[in-house]
Write an enzyme that holds these catalytic residues in place. Structure first.
Site, short mmCIF file in Angstrom:
data_model
loop_
_atom_site.label_atom_id
_atom_site.label_comp_id
_atom_site.label_asym_id
_atom_site.label_seq_id
_atom_site.Cartn_x
_atom_site.Cartn_y
_atom_site.Cartn_z
N ALA A 11 0.82 -1.22 0.00
CA ALA A 11 0.00 0.00 0.00
C ALA A 11 0.85 1.27 0.00
O ALA A 11 0.33 2.35 0.25
CB ALA A 11 -0.94 0.00 1.20
N TYR A 166 4.57 -14.18 -14.15
CA TYR A 166 3.60 -13.22 -13.60
C TYR A 166 2.16 -13.66 -13.89
O TYR A 166 1.33 -13.72 -12.99
CB TYR A 166 3.88 -11.83 -14.18
CG TYR A 166 2.85 -10.80 -13.81
CD1 TYR A 166 2.80 -10.26 -12.53
CD2 TYR A 166 1.91 -10.35 -14.74
CE1 TYR A 166 1.84 -9.31 -12.18
CE2 TYR A 166 0.96 -9.40 -14.41
CZ TYR A 166 0.93 -8.88 -13.12
OH TYR A 166 -0.03 -7.95 -12.78
N1 LIG Z 1 -0.45 -1.24 -13.10
C1 LIG Z 1 -1.09 -2.04 -13.93
O1 LIG Z 1 -1.30 -1.72 -15.13
C2 LIG Z 1 -1.59 -3.39 -13.48
C3 LIG Z 1 -2.24 -4.20 -14.41
C4 LIG Z 1 -2.74 -5.42 -13.98
C5 LIG Z 1 -2.61 -5.81 -12.66
N2 LIG Z 1 -1.97 -4.98 -11.78
C6 LIG Z 1 -1.88 -5.42 -10.39
O2 LIG Z 1 -2.30 -4.37 -9.51
C7 LIG Z 1 -1.68 -4.51 -8.25
C8 LIG Z 1 -1.11 -3.16 -7.81
O3 LIG Z 1 -0.09 -2.78 -8.69
P1 LIG Z 1 0.27 -1.25 -8.97
O4 LIG Z 1 -0.15 -0.92 -10.33
O5 LIG Z 1 -0.24 -0.41 -7.85
O6 LIG Z 1 1.88 -1.31 -8.95
P2 LIG Z 1 2.98 -0.68 -7.99
O7 LIG Z 1 2.74 0.78 -7.84
O8 LIG Z 1 4.30 -1.11 -8.55
O9 LIG Z 1 2.71 -1.41 -6.60
C9 LIG Z 1 3.13 -2.70 -6.33
C10 LIG Z 1 3.28 -2.82 -4.83
O10 LIG Z 1 3.65 -4.18 -4.51
C11 LIG Z 1 4.73 -4.10 -3.58
N3 LIG Z 1 5.54 -5.31 -3.56
C12 LIG Z 1 6.24 -5.89 -4.56
N4 LIG Z 1 6.89 -6.97 -4.10
C13 LIG Z 1 6.61 -7.08 -2.78
C14 LIG Z 1 6.99 -7.96 -1.74
N5 LIG Z 1 7.85 -8.96 -1.96
N6 LIG Z 1 6.48 -7.78 -0.50
C15 LIG Z 1 5.63 -6.76 -0.24
N7 LIG Z 1 5.24 -5.88 -1.17
C16 LIG Z 1 5.73 -6.03 -2.43
C17 LIG Z 1 5.55 -2.90 -4.02
O11 LIG Z 1 6.42 -2.51 -3.00
P3 LIG Z 1 7.78 -1.64 -3.31
O12 LIG Z 1 7.34 -0.21 -3.42
O13 LIG Z 1 8.65 -1.91 -2.13
O14 LIG Z 1 8.33 -2.15 -4.61
C18 LIG Z 1 4.40 -1.92 -4.27
O15 LIG Z 1 3.98 -1.37 -3.06
C19 LIG Z 1 -0.64 -5.63 -8.43
O16 LIG Z 1 -1.17 -6.85 -7.93
C20 LIG Z 1 -0.47 -5.75 -9.93
O17 LIG Z 1 -0.07 -7.03 -10.34
C21 LIG Z 1 -1.46 -3.77 -12.15
#
Ligand SMILES: NC(=O)c1ccc[n+]([C@@H]2O[C@H](COP(=O)([O-])OP(=O)(O)OC[C@H]3O[C@@H](n4cnc5c(N)ncnc54)[C@H](OP(=O)(O)O)[C@@H]3O)[C@@H](O)[C@H]2O)c1
Length: 293
Positions: A11, A166
């Site tokens: 978050a 992924y």
């Molecule tokens: N953005 C898109 O277009 C998209 C599309 C489809 C699905 N999603 C899904 O949406 C969700 C949110 O993604 P987002 O777009 O908000 O991306 P984001 O801004 O990159 O956020 C991802 C979050 O996951 C955390 N994370 C990664 N590895 C981790 C670990 N080992 N332990 C704890 N936290 C971890 C990251 O922490 P750090 O800051 O420390 O890296 C970050 O807080 C994800 O499940 C992603 O797969 C996103």
């Protein structure tokens, strides 16, 4: 609506942070479960209100255990758990293993959310209407032949690509949601999965990406929605009283129910994937359908 206790993984950034902000704004208590405490503190400063931070690295079994032990001490009930965090570094050239010996993407995006949910299950069931929300990807639509390779989920014998890892993990989360909703069917708790669409990424978070990938993301961002928009769907699935009886659903933005793939719904596939999941975790499910009834 009375104040809820809401736990969101990952978050500190993107949709998870935007969702935390919206829910805190509506008077709820939100726990930002993040792997990097510096980033978590910065996010909490920005979010303010009734938000708290806690350390959780989903690539580490020990961290999941420590976090859930802490959460047990802190909370009698957890109203909402959002398994939002994911490892989607698509620039990885080779598979990476965690210190526990798991392929990192498979563990972070699938096994760890199952372990986390399982270890918090008693607190979620204790809520008058606990909600578990898993997070998947609309990108699976472009991979109609994606499967979960139950014989080799960690790419020990087949070539690794980060995209295959992924999307396999996100498909497994779809399957887990269907299975979990079934297990919970005799309780007040629900399990649903949000199919995240193309959401704008903060590119400054990804200096490791090669230039061509940065260009691709910049192009994609022209067709992306803002994290704040996607977060509205998170907030509704988490809190909307009208959804209290919805379980086992795949939900797209803006709050649109969409079908799971035939593969994800196949009972044999569900059984194989969930057997694999609990076998790899080395635990038995904390709730079973028979018990719930
Ligand atoms: N953005 C898109 O277009 C998209 C599309 C489809 C699905 N999603 C899904 O949406 C969700 C949110 O993604 P987002 O777009 O908000 O991306 P984001 O801004 O990159 O956020 C991802 C979050 O996951 C955390 N994370 C990664 N590895 C981790 C670990 N080992 N332990 C704890 N936290 C971890 C990251 O922490 P750090 O800051 O420390 O890296 C970050 O807080 C994800 O499940 C992603 O797969 C996103």
């Amino acid at each position: 609506m009375s104040a809820k206790t809401i736990l969101i993984t990952g978050a500190n950034s993107g949709t998870g942070k935007a969702a935390a902000k919206q829910m805190v704004h509506h008077g709820h208590r939100v726990i930002l479960a993040c792997r990097n405490m510096e980033k978590a503190e910065a996010a909490q400063k920005e979010i303010g209100g009734n938000s708290r931070i806690a350390e959780l690295d989903l690539a580490s079994r020990r961290s999941v255990h420590a976090f859930t032990d802490w959460a047990h001490q802190e909370f009698e009930e957890i109203d909402v758990l959002i398994n939002n965090a994911a490892d989607f570094n698509l620039s990885k050239k080779e598979r990476e293993m965690t210190s526990d010996g798991f392929e990192r993407i498979w563990f972070t995006n699938h096994l760890a959310p199952v372990l986390l949910t399982d270890r918090l299950m008693d607190r979620i069931i204790a809520s008058p209407q606990g909600r578990i929300i898993n997070v998947s990807s609309k990108g699976l639509l472009a991979r109609p032949f994606q499967t979960v390779e139950v014989e080799d989920p960690m790419f020990g014998k087949r070539p690794f690509t980060p995209a295959a890892a992924y999307y396999q993990s996100k498909l497994a989360q779809n399957i887990y949601t269907i299975w979990l909703a079934h297990q919970l069917s005799g309780t007040m708790a629900t399990a649903n999965c949000i199919r995240v669409t193309n959401v704008k990424l903060n590119m400054s978070r990804h200096p490791e990406l090669p230039q061509w990938m940065k260009n691709l993301y910049t192009l994609k961002s022209l067709f992306s929605i803002a994290p704040e928009q996607m977060a509205e769907t998170y907030a509704k699935v988490a809190l909307d009283p009208d959804l209290k009886n919805i379980s086992g659903a795949l939900i797209d933005h803006p709050l649109k129910r969409v079908p799971f793939s035939a593969y994800a719904k196949d009972p044999l596939c569900i059984e194989q994937v969930m057997n694999l999941t609990y076998r790899q975790l080395g635990i038995n499910p904390s709730i079973s359908f028979e018990e719930a009834m």
